[in-house]
Design an enzyme around this catalytic site. Structure first.
Site, short mmCIF file in Angstrom:
data_model
loop_
_atom_site.label_atom_id
_atom_site.label_comp_id
_atom_site.label_asym_id
_atom_site.label_seq_id
_atom_site.Cartn_x
_atom_site.Cartn_y
_atom_site.Cartn_z
CD GLU B 81 26.33 27.11 -13.88
OE1 GLU B 81 26.49 27.46 -12.84
OE2 GLU B 81 25.41 28.20 -15.04
CB CYS B 113 28.11 34.45 -10.10
SG CYS B 113 26.95 33.02 -9.75
CG HIS B 235 27.27 37.77 -7.67
ND1 HIS B 235 26.38 38.36 -8.27
CD2 HIS B 235 26.86 36.66 -6.75
CE1 HIS B 235 26.23 36.30 -9.31
NE2 HIS B 235 25.94 36.21 -7.75
#
Ligand SMILES: [Zn+2]
Lengths: 132, 352
Positions: B81, B113, B235
């Site tokens: 990103e 992400c 994550h």
């Protein structure tokens, strides 16, 4: 620097591609079209040669008065590195503490930003040296 | 055809800043922030580093470990990103810098992400269908949090690369499933320097819902239970969320320990699950099984069921730095240096 000139040299700048003389076997970086030792005999016998990117520091200097592109990094280190293939290359050493610098220290190349043409311009990438 | 990981490589910039140092500047209790987020320090890129330099370093490490000729790579996808250019692909520069150009395809991916795991899925498809022999998928970021925002304590930098193929696998990807919805938990408009987020909205309906939904779908599809896996990687926007989601799903602290890096390097965004998985691959042994789930705001989760093969013993893991070595290679900096390196100080034109 002109975008086109930087672009033509990208392959050699990113991957340390120099030339090897087909007559005497000497390696050059940046690439040369004629061997300074063999002169005319080497014409047409200079082959692209990729350096492994490993070497050791021959001598270095700590720069306190930086050009604008390196303003954010001063003081920074410029060194002459003896590559394992015998050729000597001048470049910046990064990720090193000034009091850890030593002649003879092992370094290897990595890709970093070397300059840009302002916030709207092209970013130029090239090799720098980091301690092994 | 078995499809999976042939090699991997990683990179983490060496600078670190601690939450206490950030809190001191903004009049916030950095100590409490560190405890609440379970982040002890975060990585900061040097002034000459960006997603391209991080991706190249990770990709080169990947190739050093396996000796595959880069000309056999048919696709390179970089998920991030924080691509340095709004227009001009990161992936073409990576391709040139590893000498994979020009007979190949390349593209940049964006999905907050989880852009790196989306890139892995694409490579799996292309290799599995026989369209390419090898594909390289990279997740890397140099994320920014607005000064003083809660994100400033976590947003960090790093990345990992995966060479996907069908021969000489070190890990077979048994299956991958995803779970995707339209959820505005975190966003950044074109031209904005810093992202915005939905505050409390980022927890339950976003991170937890998507990860647990993808994870349950994968467990159901495979007919497995959490105890069938040796390792799990989730994550990790902070140190707490992955521990909590692991518990919700029935995984233990021991299963997630090897892949939990955020407490030491912060949230590397697209680099987070790729780096966590690399940390597990550094220590994994043949026959072991890994469960990995990425999450990207906006929102979606990619889940993977991975089996380590005997091939991992053949891989020259020592040819590139381990995650442990990269985490330990560190230099702490103060907030002023951090602000300078991250371009948070307004400069005169001449210094640009
Ligand atoms: Zn010669």
């Amino acid at each position: 620097m002109a975008v086109a000139r930087f672009w033509r040299e990208n392959a050699s700048r990113y991957n340390l591609i120099g030339t090897k003389c087909g007559v005497c076997g000497r390696v050059y970086f940046p690439p040369r079209s004629v061997c300074p030792t063999c002169h005319r005999k080497s014409i047409g016998k200079m082959e692209p040669f990729k350096l492994k990117g490993e070497g050791e520091v021959l001598t270095y200097s700590i720069v306190h008065e930086a050009p604008s592109q390196l303003e954010m990094q001063k003081p920074y280190v410029i060194a002459i590195v003896q590559m394992d293939e015998g050729v000597r290359i001048t470049g910046q050493i990064i990720d090193v503490e000034l009091d850890e610098l030593k002649v003879g220290m092992k370094v290897r190349t990595t890709l970093r930003k070397v300059s840009d043409d302002g916030a709207a311009g092209v970013i130029h990438y090239g090799y720098k040296f980091m301690p092994v | 055809m078995d499809v999976g990981i042939v090699s991997y490589g990683a990179y983490i910039p060496r600078y670190r800043i601690v939450p206490q140092e950030i809190g001191k500047v903004w009049g916030t209790d950095g100590e409490a922030m560190s405890r609440n987020l379970y982040i002890l320090s975060k990585s900061v890129p040097g002034p000459d580093e960006d997603v391209i330099t991080i991706a190249v370093e990770a990709a080169r490490g990947t190739l050093r470990r396996c000796g595959v000729d880069p000309k056999r790579i048919g696709a390179i996808y970089v998920g991030s990103e924080s691509h340095p250019y709004a227009v001009k692909p990161t992936s073409t520069i990576v391709a040139e810098a590893i000498e994979a150009s020009p007979n190949m395809t390349a593209a940049d991916f964006e999905f907050a992400c989880k852009a790196g795991t989306a890139a892995i899925q694409c490579c799996l498809g292309l290799v599995g269908s026989g369209m390419i022999e090898y594909g390289m998928a990279i997740g890397a970021d140099t994320s920014q949090g607005a000064p003083g925002d809660a994100l400033e304590y976590s947003a960090s930098a790093g990345g990992a690369a995966y060479l996907i193929g069908s021969k000489n696998l070190i890990a077979k990807i048994e299956n991958t499933v995803s779970y995707t919805t339209d959820t505005p938990d975190f966003w950044r408009r074109e031209g904005q320097d810093y992202p915005s987020h939905g505050g409390r909205f980022t927890g339950e309906p976003a991170y937890f819902k998507h990860i647990t939904s993808a994870a349950k779908r994968l467990l159901e599809t495979m007919g497995t239970k959490p105890s069938d896996y040796d390792y799990a990687v989730f994550h990790q926007p902070n140190g707490k969320f992955p521990m909590r989601v692991a518990k919700q799903l029935g995984f233990t602290d021991q299963q997630i320990e090897a892949g939990l890096l955020t407490p030491f390097i912060g949230n590397t965004y697209s680099g987070a699950v790729p780096l966590g998985l690399a940390s597990v691959l550094d220590v994994a042994k043949p026959g072991q099984r890994i469960f990995a789930v990425a999450y990207g705001s906006g929102a979606g989760s990619d889940a993977f069921d991975i089996s380590i093969t005997d091939g991992i013993e053949e891989l020259d893991r020592s040819a590139a730095p381990s995650i442990r070595e990269l985490v330990e290679r560190k230099k702490f900096i103060d907030y002023a240096t951090y602000a300078k390196y991250k371009n948070k100080i307004k400069l005169k034109e001449a210094i640009e």
